[in-house]
Motif scaffolding. Structure first.
Motif: not given
Lengths: 161, 80
Positions: A147-161
């Protein structure tokens, strides 16, 4: 829900070399609907479907909740499709990304590519999904079995542009 | 000028609200707008240079802002 293109207006022989259609929607994705993409000149038709899986990082997942900056995401998705079409010589690309609450097994994203030859179709499809992961302003919240929840942190990527 | 800043996902939960209004000078840069936000109570954890979009396009910190612009903070994305 708003498609940025309408493939019924892109008949076989359409001079537009890179017809694309991008859509962000709260409605369930009907991936099979994408399978009539392309024309008689397209010898390859490739469909990729991303689905909600029942685990992530070893933890059981009950469902996902996707949130989007919809107006920007539609624009960005269309830009990604145009880039893919230009780079890979695909002739038709259609992509749909879902928002809202998705149960296990439901499609979160579908990408269809039609092209005269298979290499361009595979290349374009791969480009689109990788760029979606890097750039599309969409976020997902995992809801776990307890029942708990959390935002998914995507694999570290360079920020867009 | 008053500027409405759109918030999503992680950042929306800082307020919590889908947008926040700030006062900046006309022609202020994105960097100045972010500094204004970071000075607000509860916003200390906002990065100094978060990814942002102006008028629905990714933008750089030195981009100037004008009345009617739509500034959005874009937390790390996780689509697909």
């Amino acid at each position: 829900m708003k498609a940025t293109g309408d493939r019924t207006k892109a008949p076989a022989g359409d001079p537009d070399p890179c017809f694309v259609s991008a859509c962000i929607t709260e409605e369930p994705i009907q991936a099979e609907r994408l399978l009539d993409l392309g024309s008689r000149a397209d010898g390859a038709l490739l469909l990729f479907v991303g689905r909600v899986r029942d685990h992530n990082d070893g933890r059981p997942v009950a469902r996902l909740r996707y949130e989007a900056y919809t107006e920007m995401a539609e624009r960005e998705l269309e830009a990604i499709l145009r880039e893919a079409a230009d780079r890979c010589e695909a002739t038709r690309i259609e992509a749909v990304h879902r928002t809202g609450t998705l149960e296990i097994g439901e499609a979160s994203v579908a990408i269809a590519v039609a092209s005269p030859h298979r290499a361009a179709a595979f290349e374009a499809s791969r480009y689109v999904i990788e760029e979606i992961k890097k750039r599309l302003p969409v976020w997902k919240r995992e809801v776990y079995a307890d029942g708990s929840d959390a935002w998914v942190h995507a694999a570290s990527e360079d920020p867009p542009r | 000028m008053r500027l409405s800043v759109l918030l999503f996902a992680h950042y929306r939960e800082l307020v919590p609200s889908p947008s926040v209004e700030i006062e900046v000078r006309t022609g202020a840069t994105v960097r100045e707008a972010i500094a204004r936000l970071r000075a607000m109570p509860g916003w200390e954890d906002l990065p100094e240079e978060p990814t942002v979009a102006v008028n629905r396009e990714y933008s750089q910190p030195d981009r100037e802002l004008h009345a009617g612009d739509e500034l959005a903070l874009i937390p790390p994305v996780a689509g697909g």
